[in-house]
Scaffold this motif. Structure first.
Motif, short mmCIF file in Angstrom:
data_model
loop_
_atom_site.label_atom_id
_atom_site.label_comp_id
_atom_site.label_asym_id
_atom_site.label_seq_id
_atom_site.Cartn_x
_atom_site.Cartn_y
_atom_site.Cartn_z
N ARG A 385 0.70 -0.64 -0.03
CA ARG A 385 0.28 -0.43 -0.44
C ARG A 385 1.03 1.57 -0.31
O ARG A 385 0.96 2.48 -0.91
CB ARG A 385 -1.04 -0.25 0.98
CG ARG A 385 -2.07 -0.93 1.31
CD ARG A 385 -2.71 -0.67 1.93
NE ARG A 385 -4.27 -1.41 1.94
CZ ARG A 385 -4.58 -3.12 1.84
NH1 ARG A 385 -3.54 -4.01 1.54
NH2 ARG A 385 -6.03 -3.47 1.33
N TYR A 388 1.49 1.63 -3.46
CA TYR A 388 0.49 2.70 -4.40
C TYR A 388 -0.27 3.92 -3.57
O TYR A 388 -0.03 5.00 -4.60
CB TYR A 388 -0.74 1.68 -3.72
CG TYR A 388 -0.80 0.16 -3.83
CD1 TYR A 388 0.18 -0.23 -4.41
CD2 TYR A 388 -1.47 -0.81 -3.09
CE1 TYR A 388 0.03 -2.08 -5.32
CE2 TYR A 388 -1.90 -1.91 -3.48
CZ TYR A 388 -0.29 -2.51 -4.25
OH TYR A 388 0.19 -4.05 -4.51
N TRP A 413 0.42 3.73 -12.55
CA TRP A 413 0.74 2.35 -12.49
C TRP A 413 1.95 1.98 -12.87
O TRP A 413 3.32 1.33 -12.48
CB TRP A 413 -0.10 2.04 -11.33
CG TRP A 413 0.45 0.90 -10.49
CD1 TRP A 413 0.54 -0.72 -10.98
CD2 TRP A 413 1.21 0.64 -9.45
NE1 TRP A 413 1.06 -1.37 -10.70
CE2 TRP A 413 1.88 -0.38 -9.08
CE3 TRP A 413 2.30 1.55 -8.16
CZ2 TRP A 413 2.75 -1.13 -8.04
CZ3 TRP A 413 3.01 1.38 -7.30
CH2 TRP A 413 2.80 -0.25 -6.60
N VAL A 423 -1.76 -3.54 -10.59
CA VAL A 423 -2.87 -2.34 -9.79
C VAL A 423 -4.00 -1.48 -11.08
O VAL A 423 -3.07 -1.05 -11.09
CB VAL A 423 -2.31 -1.58 -8.60
CG1 VAL A 423 -3.00 -0.89 -7.91
CG2 VAL A 423 -0.87 -2.54 -7.45
N ALA A 426 -5.85 2.51 -6.18
CA ALA A 426 -4.52 2.87 -4.87
C ALA A 426 -4.46 2.91 -4.19
O ALA A 426 -4.13 2.71 -2.73
CB ALA A 426 -4.57 4.77 -5.09
N GLU A 432 -6.47 8.09 -3.73
CA GLU A 432 -6.52 7.98 -5.48
C GLU A 432 -6.67 9.38 -6.23
O GLU A 432 -6.84 9.68 -7.20
CB GLU A 432 -7.22 6.86 -6.22
CG GLU A 432 -7.52 6.34 -6.85
CD GLU A 432 -7.76 5.10 -7.52
OE1 GLU A 432 -8.58 5.51 -8.93
OE2 GLU A 432 -7.91 4.49 -6.25
#
Length: 658
Positions: A385, A388, A413, A423, A426, A432
């Protein structure tokens, strides 16, 4: 001389009360509609599939259009808070629409716009259709639906043979047996349960019937055990926050604590019984796992029955005043709260909590494995995470005001990812949104959520009836659970979760959630003037079209794929080209056309369609990869190599497979 006085008597006939079905229709609809919407979306994979939530959006706006046209909406006046919340959510939709001006993918932006318009339609319909008991009926309907979904989820683990293999078998084996049915995503299921926990806990404490309180007390252990089998840390944190917010805002915390004793004890007992059955966590389809499932099902039935009976006894004793009312005056309660918070802060500093949190954050950033089963709850790993989130922040920094465009994070990504792996989202609604819609989009989203939460919380703290204030506290707790869950997972994309929250929020922001000072006028009918009704109906018609375009495209694409699998290539090509006509700016219909032409043995036509797809989504590595293959089949090696190199540039860490 006498006067003759004449008096006339006018007989007033009292208005006849509705009888039979008509009398109870509003109440039935008030409970049934929220229950049906949440249940339907949950059983349809949480509403993640575009076709599902777009159909709901079209239906919601059709009802708004018809209600405005005939003057049936609004049922009651719309409050100031309701109007502001509607304006903010509409602002988010408008800003998403502006994203067409700078997005990397018009197709993805159209999909995201349809998603936001669907949520706006549900919220608008719920806001305009509020009735006298809307808050209680909505809370009960949504809470009951989530409880039923949790019960079905738990049964899918204990009795998987009762459910489709496609829903509970293959996907579970690929995901360490984490419970995900029926939403298809374990963290999403845990997030939905967290949203429902404060509503069902309110029902256990304050439902008008003793049977309702008993059933709610029996449902909470089932919900807790279903959440346990998801092994979701974010879901557990969201549920804990919801309970804390409910306690903080509830007008009679001690009474709530007494009412929560039985459900809490039953939940702890059932979760402990589940945790002791290791085979049920790791290998539920094995012989030992099946035996443990049978025994846990028996234990669950016993615990739920005992919880219901105990809650029934406590509720009956409270109604007969055998248990005295537990209430603490506001000032002493506030003073005690302040002292407790100060003591907690001093204790945290003495225990070096900031240093401990810093260490945990470093472990979260480091990633690594999170383990399987219940050991996940003790893991600090972010499971990717942090990467992300960092990618989403970098995307937003590339154009801080507007971002990279709605729905485009997947492509960002793929070409910038610091770690390998596919992915699409996010795993944070806020980051995001910043990445795709920039600071402006993030500000609108946060303003909407903050306004809804603080407006509902402020209403809960005003003077009012116990039922009203406790319901508002439960609504604010559900919203808090959603806000926390949205930071860690893509619950926004699982439409059932934001829909459940928006239904409750609309009811809490409506006239039924206002204070006593407006008691006499809060339910007064406030008809929209004709120009407003015409504008609302016309706007609803436009929004229906905006949702229907991607909906129709997705339907045609699905039909094309079905026909291609069946070998009906003419029908498959016709459906693909119908999708192209609906959304000529989209890449996926062109790509589907190319694949069908490839199956039909027409490499030149397929290559031409693939070129059109790459023109429409130049940063989508998949379109370039398909174009590379089709160019090779059409004996164009230079173009094939160039397209393959472009696909590699756009996805340097991923596997280039279709």
């Amino acid at each position: 001389m006498s006067e003759l006085k004449l008096t006339s008597t006018v007989r007033v006939t009292p208005r006849a009360e509705p009888r039979g079905v008509t009398r109870y229709a509003p109440a039935v609809a008030g409970y049934a509609l929220p229950f049906a919407v949440v249940s339907y979306l949950a059983m349809k994979g949480g509403g993640y599939e575009a076709i599902v939530h777009e159909e709901v959006g079209v239906l919601a706006w059709w009802l708004v259009l018809l209600g405005a046209a005939v003057g049936a909406l609004p049922v009651t006046r719309v409050t100031r808070a309701g109007w502001v919340a509607l304006a903010l959510l509409a602002g988010l939709a408008l800003w998403t629409a502006f994203g067409f001006l700078w997005t990397e993918s018009s197709e993805r932006t159209a999909t995201e716009l349809a998603r936001v318009l669907t949520l706006l339609g549900v919220f608008a319909l719920a806001t305009f259709a509020q009735g006298r008991d809307a808050l209680r009926r909505t809370a009960v309907g949504v809470g009951a639906a989530i409880a039923v979904v949790a019960a079905l989820a738990l049964l899918s683990r204990l009795r998987p043979e009762w459910f489709p293999e496609s829903a509970t078998g293959e996907f579970l084996r690929a995901s360490s047996w984490r419970l995900n049915y029926p939403l298809g995503y374990w963290n999403g299921l845990a997030g939905l349960i967290a949203v429902g926990v404060p509503l069902v806990l309110w029902m256990a404490a304050h439902a008008r019937s003793l049977a309702g309180q008993a059933l709610a007390a029996a449902a909470l252990p089932v919900m807790a055990t279903a959440a346990f089998f998801t092994f979701s840390r974010g879901g557990a944190a969201a549920a804990a926050l919801a309970v804390c917010v409910l306690l903080a805002l509830h007008p009679r915390r001690l009474e709530l604590l007494v009412a929560a004793i039985v459900p809490a004890a039953a939940s702890a007992a059932l979760v402990l019984a589940a945790a002791q059955r290791d085979a049920l966590e790791d290998e539920p389809t094995s012989a030992l796992g099946s035996a443990q499932a049978d025994s846990l099902l028996v234990v669950a039935l016993i615990v739920c029955v005992l919880a219901a009976l105990a809650q029934l006894a406590i509720a009956a004793a409270r109604r007969r005043e055998l248990i005295p009312p537990l209430a603490v005056p506001r000032r002493p309660a506030l003073a005690a709260t302040v002292i407790a918070v100060l003591l907690l802060c001093v204790g945290a500093l003495a225990a070096d909590l900031p240093g401990y949190a810093d260490e945990r954050w470093e472990q979260f950033k480091a990633g690594g494995g999170t383990g399987t089963g219940a050991e996940r709850f003790a893991s600090e790993s972010g499971n990717g995470r942090y990467e992300y989130w960092s990618a989403a922040v970098d995307a937003g920094r590339s154009d801080p005001l507007v971002g990279i465009g709605p729905g485009a994070f997947e492509y960002w990504w793929a070409r910038t990812a610091p770690i390998p792996g596919f992915v699409r989202d996010a795993h944070s609604l806020y980051l995001e949104t910043f990445g795709e819609l920039g600071a402006i989009g993030l500000l609108i989203l946060v303003a909407f959520l903050a306004l809804a939460f603080f407006a509902i919380a402020a209403r809960a703290l005003r003077r009012g009836s116990l039922e009203r204030n406790s319901l508002l506290a439960a609504a604010a707790a559900s919203l808090a659970a959603f806000c926390l869950a949205a930071q860690f997972d893509w619950v926004w994309e699982l439409t059932v979760i934001p829909v459940a929250v928006l239904l409750v929020a609309a009811a809490a922001l409506g006239p039924a959630g206002e204070s006593r000072r407006r008691e006499t006028s809060r339910f007064a009918r406030s008809r929209f003037p004709l120009p407003v009704r015409v504008a609302l109906a016309g706007g609803a018609a436009v929004l229906i079209v905006l949702i229907a375009l991607p909906l129709g495209t997705n339907v045609y694409l699905r039909e094309s794929q079905r026909a291609a699998r069946a070998g009906e290539l003419d029908d498959a090509l016709a459906s693909a080209r119908s999708a192209v006509r609906l959304q000529p700016h989209a890449a996926t219909p062109r790509l589907q056309e190319a694949l069908v032409l490839e199956l039909a043995g027409k490499p030149e036509g397929a290559l031409e369609a693939a070129r059109a797809a790459t023109e429409r989504e130049s940063t989508n590595w998949r379109t370039w990869l398909v174009r590379s293959r089709l160019a090779a089949e059409a004996d164009r090696p230079a173009e094939a190599l160039e397209a393959f190199e472009r696909a590699r540039e756009l996805n340097p860490r991923g596997r280039l497979t279709r």
